[in-house]
Design an enzyme around this catalytic site. Sequence first.
Site, short mmCIF file in Angstrom:
data_model
loop_
_atom_site.label_atom_id
_atom_site.label_comp_id
_atom_site.label_asym_id
_atom_site.label_seq_id
_atom_site.Cartn_x
_atom_site.Cartn_y
_atom_site.Cartn_z
CG ASP A 140 -2.13 0.86 1.04
OD1 ASP A 140 -2.45 1.21 -0.11
OD2 ASP A 140 -2.79 1.19 2.05
CG HIS A 147 -4.69 10.23 3.11
ND1 HIS A 147 -5.72 10.06 4.01
CD2 HIS A 147 -3.77 9.26 3.39
CE1 HIS A 147 -5.45 9.02 4.79
NE2 HIS A 147 -4.28 8.52 4.44
CD GLU A 212 -6.60 4.93 4.98
OE1 GLU A 212 -5.87 4.25 4.22
OE2 GLU A 212 -6.13 5.63 5.90
CD GLU A 214 -5.50 2.80 -0.05
OE1 GLU A 214 -4.77 2.13 -0.81
OE2 GLU A 214 -5.29 2.94 1.17
CG ASP A 246 -5.88 0.60 3.86
OD1 ASP A 246 -5.88 -0.48 4.49
OD2 ASP A 246 -5.00 1.48 4.01
NE ARG A 250 -8.35 6.38 9.97
CZ ARG A 250 -7.62 6.21 8.87
NH1 ARG A 250 -6.35 5.84 8.94
NH2 ARG A 250 -8.16 6.40 7.68
CD GLN A 253 -3.39 4.41 10.99
OE1 GLN A 253 -4.61 4.39 10.83
NE2 GLN A 253 -2.57 4.88 10.07
CE LYS A 266 -3.81 1.96 7.47
NZ LYS A 266 -4.54 2.90 6.59
CB THR A 270 -7.87 -4.94 2.24
OG1 THR A 270 -6.91 -4.60 3.25
CG2 THR A 270 -7.73 -3.97 1.08
CD GLU A 387 -7.87 12.47 4.61
OE1 GLU A 387 -7.46 13.30 3.79
OE2 GLU A 387 -8.07 11.27 4.31
#
Lengths: 450, 450
Positions: A140, A147, A212, A214, A246, A250, A253, A266, A270, A387
Amino acid sequence: MRTSGSTELDHTHDPSARSCVPGADGHPDFPIQNLPLGLFSPEGGTTRAGVAIGDQILDLAAAQAAGLVTGDAARAVTAAESGDLNGMLALGTGPRRALREQLFALLRADGPDRDRVPPLLHAAASCTLHLPARIGDYTDFFVGIDHATNTGRQFRPEQPLLPNYRHVPVGYHGRASSIRPSGVPVRRPHGQAKPPHLDAPVFGPSRRLDYELELGVWIGPGNALGTPVPIAEAAGQVAGFCLLNDWSARDIQGWEYQPLGPFLAKSFATTISPWIVTPEALAPFRIPQTARPSGDPDPLPYLLDEADQAGGALDLELDILLSTRAAREAGLPPHRVARSNARHMYWTVAQMIAHHTSGGCNLRPGDLLGTGTLSGPDPESCGSLLETTHGGKAPIRLASGEERRFLEDGDEVILTARGLREGFAPIGFGACRATVCPAPVYPAPAYPAP
Amino acid sequence: MRTSGSTELDHTHDPSARSCVPGADGHPDFPIQNLPLGLFSPEGGTTRAGVAIGDQILDLAAAQAAGLVTGDAARAVTAAESGDLNGMLALGTGPRRALREQLFALLRADGPDRDRVPPLLHAAASCTLHLPARIGDYTDFFVGIDHATNTGRQFRPEQPLLPNYRHVPVGYHGRASSIRPSGVPVRRPHGQAKPPHLDAPVFGPSRRLDYELELGVWIGPGNALGTPVPIAEAAGQVAGFCLLNDWSARDIQGWEYQPLGPFLAKSFATTISPWIVTPEALAPFRIPQTARPSGDPDPLPYLLDEADQAGGALDLELDILLSTRAAREAGLPPHRVARSNARHMYWTVAQMIAHHTSGGCNLRPGDLLGTGTLSGPDPESCGSLLETTHGGKAPIRLASGEERRFLEDGDEVILTARGLREGFAPIGFGACRATVCPAPVYPAPAYPAP
């Protein structure tokens, strides 16, 4: 050998072409100009290679058995007989392009063999779609500079964008085993987190579950260990594209990621869209690389190629939709929470591949690359809730009247991609969707807590 | 279901047992008490499963065909017929233990079938050893606390050990495609680095190439996505162990690793010893977990198990040997640059597995875990040159009179592991060795440097 021929336009991009398959013309994702590759099982049938056309799937082996696919295109179909598309992807551009041309001729409304098409079709709604390839390794990247800046602000307010960002296509190894196709539910993970108000970490279901947005990139031929892929040949390594969610926890993380990067935050899931949209199908949506502001340092020579700079970026509209349980029960459609675009990639796919292999690391057919989250510069174009909600501080309000800081159980996240260009048929990727289900009951610890 | 039975001792650990295979008794690595599993090809022959005994390899399928392996043990052999050991590893403890017992009986000096053994043997020196399994995913941990502290000091002098270290078995996803068995040369990688005296990064062959001394852990049955493995069952997931050299380019690592962790600094090569040393063979070398100093926080309950604390650590002597080209030409033996021990693991293997799966991530048979570098507390027990030479500032002097700060082309790095315990036969892992060869000539950039 320059292999980046994926910007070439030909008769298969003719927007006036019509298909013999009812419903394919004007289909939001799969008109005759797209022809993505996938792996499916019809109801009660074996797993096999197929091509999406409208709301139908064409069985490739059946087309070959009927003598409707020949030569290099037949080689591609034969290579997929093992139950996955790895062998087909390994063949590279030539056979894939030959297959596209023959299928385009076969599926045209005025094609000479149009009467032989119906027996080759299965209604997509009655088929199961699988991961198209065995994914040997999944990497990844982090090429969305907005971002990187937005999330860097959450984790490192003092230095959102690190000094290496404008020089290195930053990436990390991801977990291949937990990649699933669209539609497979995602279980909320347990994990360790340390909320700021506590002195020690706690273990439990994640409270800050996020998506996420992507793009995924499928690798074609691959390279031998110790043999870097030069930037000018890197586009020839791309077998196609998909959408990729993804999923990210948080809270896990933020606590685990130093110093070796994201891991369990993560690796629990996925989700990808199951159709491989080919470089040929995306040729109309190629644009110059413009996400690097003038004044930024030039890429080092091993990352710089004139053709890649001129046409290595992609103009794809990317949407994130959220469908809560309450909204579904109220009959409300999914709520669009963001609209972004693939043009916000600071590094091109060719740069990702040239960098990945620059130290000699080998890519194998069917490997998957993620771009990293593709946020745009505006608040409405953020590719993650981290975000959009400023780390949960500013909840979004949905059409159902609900608020969200992070994802709740029952929420379905839907990603879509669309190529739109004046004078060309719009194409899409099909959906990348999955619903969050509750964390499992954690197995009782065998040892009493101290 | 408690599955951590790997500390049990039985007649297969009898140090007085003798083998009918000449040279096996007193063999430094492979006496009859070891019996590690591997994948080999005899000269001109196909790839097949085997067991190391002295300097010979027993062909398992041949033993089964001769009726010398039956029942559960035969199931294990049959599962390996596909050309790799994944299927055998998937069967878990029972069949593996049955195979060990039957082979021990077959290979004893006084075994009733000892005359039928010679036709089943191949001289190891004339065989090629392969990776024993298809590695679906490779995860590298960071459980050597002295290594974490020593290297943390190089990268973050102000805070060598981060606050999460004593709570989280920190790990990251590694690259599976570039793992190679012992003996395959390692090409020095190119990469980006930014030396402190320069304002911008440069691209070229790494100047700070290093080794890392690790144990590898082979995963057996695996777990379903979304279903964590409780700590009490985690040992049952271990199919065996190997040595692992996590080659590292320190200059690339220092520049690229923030914020997502090591990537190209590691992905160019990983070398492992090709024999799977089983948990049964290592039972005599199990010790209580003592690497966590008293006063450190207790592990969270999901990482705490009484049996694991009592016997989940390993007492294995680990050596790093360096053989330079000049030393070889002078007829000098490899120079031992460090001696460490697996007992320095801050987290046990069961803790690594319970943590890895705690969020639902699925492990698959044949997945590989690395422990991270197993340095000890003394300068002579450092598992990497980064530590031994203080980041290149204090070169080591070799018996050949040469100095080393980092590895040079032609250097061969050899890792060894040995179980030594009073009252038991010593066993080893076989060598994990590879020679550094020069960086490739980098493909000419297609675009002139600005």
